[in-house]
Design a protein around this motif. Structure first.
Motif, PDB file in Angstrom:
ATOM      1  N   UNK A 232       7.182 -70.548 -44.682  1.00 58.70           N
ATOM      2  CA  UNK A 232       8.547 -70.159 -44.324  1.00 58.70           C
ATOM      3  C   UNK A 232       9.200 -71.316 -43.583  1.00 58.70           C
ATOM      4  N   UNK A 233       8.433 -71.917 -42.689  1.00 58.48           N
ATOM      5  CA  UNK A 233       8.906 -73.064 -41.904  1.00 58.48           C
ATOM      6  C   UNK A 233       7.700 -73.846 -41.424  1.00 58.48           C
ATOM      7  N   UNK A 234       7.901 -75.116 -41.223  1.00 58.08           N
ATOM      8  CA  UNK A 234       6.887 -75.955 -40.596  1.00 58.08           C
ATOM      9  C   UNK A 234       6.863 -75.601 -39.109  1.00 58.08           C
ATOM     10  N   UNK A 235       5.756 -75.106 -38.614  1.00 58.70           N
ATOM     11  CA  UNK A 235       5.681 -74.724 -37.198  1.00 58.70           C
ATOM     12  C   UNK A 235       5.801 -75.935 -36.276  1.00 58.70           C
TER      13      UNK A 235
ATOM     14  N   UNK B 195       7.717 -66.844 -24.129  1.00 58.15           N
ATOM     15  CA  UNK B 195       8.785 -66.756 -25.124  1.00 58.15           C
ATOM     16  C   UNK B 195       8.149 -66.707 -26.501  1.00 58.15           C
ATOM     17  N   UNK B 196       8.615 -65.780 -27.319  1.00 56.80           N
ATOM     18  CA  UNK B 196       8.180 -65.687 -28.718  1.00 56.80           C
ATOM     19  C   UNK B 196       9.404 -65.902 -29.598  1.00 56.80           C
ATOM     20  N   UNK B 197       9.306 -66.870 -30.500  1.00 60.70           N
ATOM     21  CA  UNK B 197      10.365 -67.138 -31.463  1.00 60.70           C
ATOM     22  C   UNK B 197       9.859 -66.708 -32.834  1.00 60.70           C
ATOM     23  N   UNK B 198      10.624 -65.837 -33.480  1.00 57.57           N
ATOM     24  CA  UNK B 198      10.251 -65.303 -34.785  1.00 57.57           C
ATOM     25  C   UNK B 198      11.232 -65.800 -35.843  1.00 57.57           C
ATOM     26  N   UNK B 199      10.677 -66.304 -36.939  1.00 56.32           N
ATOM     27  CA  UNK B 199      11.468 -66.749 -38.077  1.00 56.32           C
ATOM     28  C   UNK B 199      11.189 -65.823 -39.249  1.00 56.32           C
ATOM     29  N   UNK B 200      12.214 -65.594 -40.043  1.00 55.28           N
ATOM     30  CA  UNK B 200      12.088 -64.701 -41.187  1.00 55.28           C
ATOM     31  C   UNK B 200      12.519 -65.440 -42.447  1.00 55.28           C
ATOM     32  N   UNK B 201      11.803 -65.194 -43.512  1.00 55.37           N
ATOM     33  CA  UNK B 201      12.185 -65.806 -44.774  1.00 55.37           C
ATOM     34  C   UNK B 201      11.133 -65.595 -45.833  1.00 55.37           C
ATOM     35  N   UNK B 202      11.397 -66.213 -46.954  1.00 56.57           N
ATOM     36  CA  UNK B 202      10.480 -66.160 -48.083  1.00 56.57           C
ATOM     37  C   UNK B 202       9.707 -67.476 -48.104  1.00 56.57           C
ATOM     38  N   UNK B 203       8.394 -67.423 -48.229  1.00 55.99           N
ATOM     39  CA  UNK B 203       7.633 -68.667 -48.295  1.00 55.99           C
ATOM     40  C   UNK B 203       8.098 -69.541 -49.460  1.00 55.99           C
TER      41      UNK B 203
ATOM     42  N   UNK C 182       7.683 -62.574 -41.796  1.00 52.69           N
ATOM     43  CA  UNK C 182       8.025 -63.179 -40.511  1.00 52.69           C
ATOM     44  C   UNK C 182       6.844 -63.988 -39.978  1.00 52.69           C
ATOM     45  N   UNK C 183       7.167 -65.110 -39.338  1.00 51.76           N
ATOM     46  CA  UNK C 183       6.175 -65.897 -38.609  1.00 51.76           C
ATOM     47  C   UNK C 183       6.696 -66.073 -37.194  1.00 51.76           C
ATOM     48  N   UNK C 184       5.781 -66.338 -36.276  1.00 48.25           N
ATOM     49  CA  UNK C 184       6.226 -66.536 -34.898  1.00 48.25           C
ATOM     50  C   UNK C 184       5.380 -67.581 -34.218  1.00 48.25           C
ATOM     51  N   UNK C 185       5.919 -68.081 -33.119  1.00 52.96           N
ATOM     52  CA  UNK C 185       5.204 -69.002 -32.254  1.00 52.96           C
ATOM     53  C   UNK C 185       5.604 -68.660 -30.830  1.00 52.96           C
TER      54      UNK C 185
ATOM     55  N   UNK D   8      16.445 -69.400 -40.366  1.00 53.43           N
ATOM     56  CA  UNK D   8      15.660 -68.178 -40.477  1.00 53.43           C
ATOM     57  C   UNK D   8      15.338 -67.534 -39.143  1.00 53.43           C
ATOM     58  N   UNK D   9      15.965 -68.011 -38.060  1.00 56.44           N
ATOM     59  CA  UNK D   9      15.709 -67.411 -36.745  1.00 56.44           C
ATOM     60  C   UNK D   9      16.022 -65.921 -36.800  1.00 56.44           C
ATOM     61  N   UNK D  10      15.042 -65.100 -36.471  1.00 53.05           N
ATOM     62  CA  UNK D  10      15.193 -63.646 -36.557  1.00 53.05           C
ATOM     63  C   UNK D  10      15.176 -62.985 -35.185  1.00 53.05           C
TER      64      UNK D  10
END
Length: 128
Positions: free
Chosen positions: A50-53, A35-43, A2-5, A100-102
């Motif tokens: 996982x995603x371009x921030x 607000x924290x948005x977390x994305x989930x996935x495989x790099x 997971x990554x977040x911003x 990938x929005x988690x």
């Protein structure tokens, strides 16, 4: 993985029809929201991402345009702007553009309050 911003916004609201007349939350007041948005996935094998921030930031910017320094009760879908409803509104805003929005978390740090949403209601609506 997971990554977040995170991003913040300032907004005013009141909570009609929830509390008895005279309750502090029935009056117009404001908050600083985080607000924290977390994305989930495989790099990705090639990029390692996982995603371009930057894509996440673009999604934030479009949400900020609608929310920052606004009266939340006037925004369609936020007529009753509880933490729960703000999280659902943001999920809907981000889901179409963020694969990938988690999770979407909405926090009022000065109050020690927050809501974390994983799209459960969206999944039920789609399968129902």
């Amino acid at each position: 993985m997971r990554i977040f911003n995170e991003f913040t916004f300032e907004a005013a609201h009141h909570l009609p029809h929830i509390f008895p007349d005279g309750h502090v939350n029935t009056r117009l007041h404001g908050h600083s929201f985080r607000v924290r948005v977390t994305l989930e996935g495989k790099p990705d094998a090639r990029t390692g991402l996982i995603s371009d921030l930057g894509v996440v930031k673009d999604a934030f910017d479009s949400a900020l345009e609608l929310l920052d320094h606004r009266y939340l009760n006037e925004i369609r879908g936020l007529e009753t702007p509880t933490l729960e409803n703000i999280a659902i509104w943001l999920w809907r805003h981000f889901a179409a553009v963020l694969p990938g929005l988690a999770q979407v978390g909405v926090y009022r740090d000065t109050c020690g309050e927050g809501c974390e949403y994983q799209g459960e209601y969206e999944k039920r609506e789609v399968t129902a």
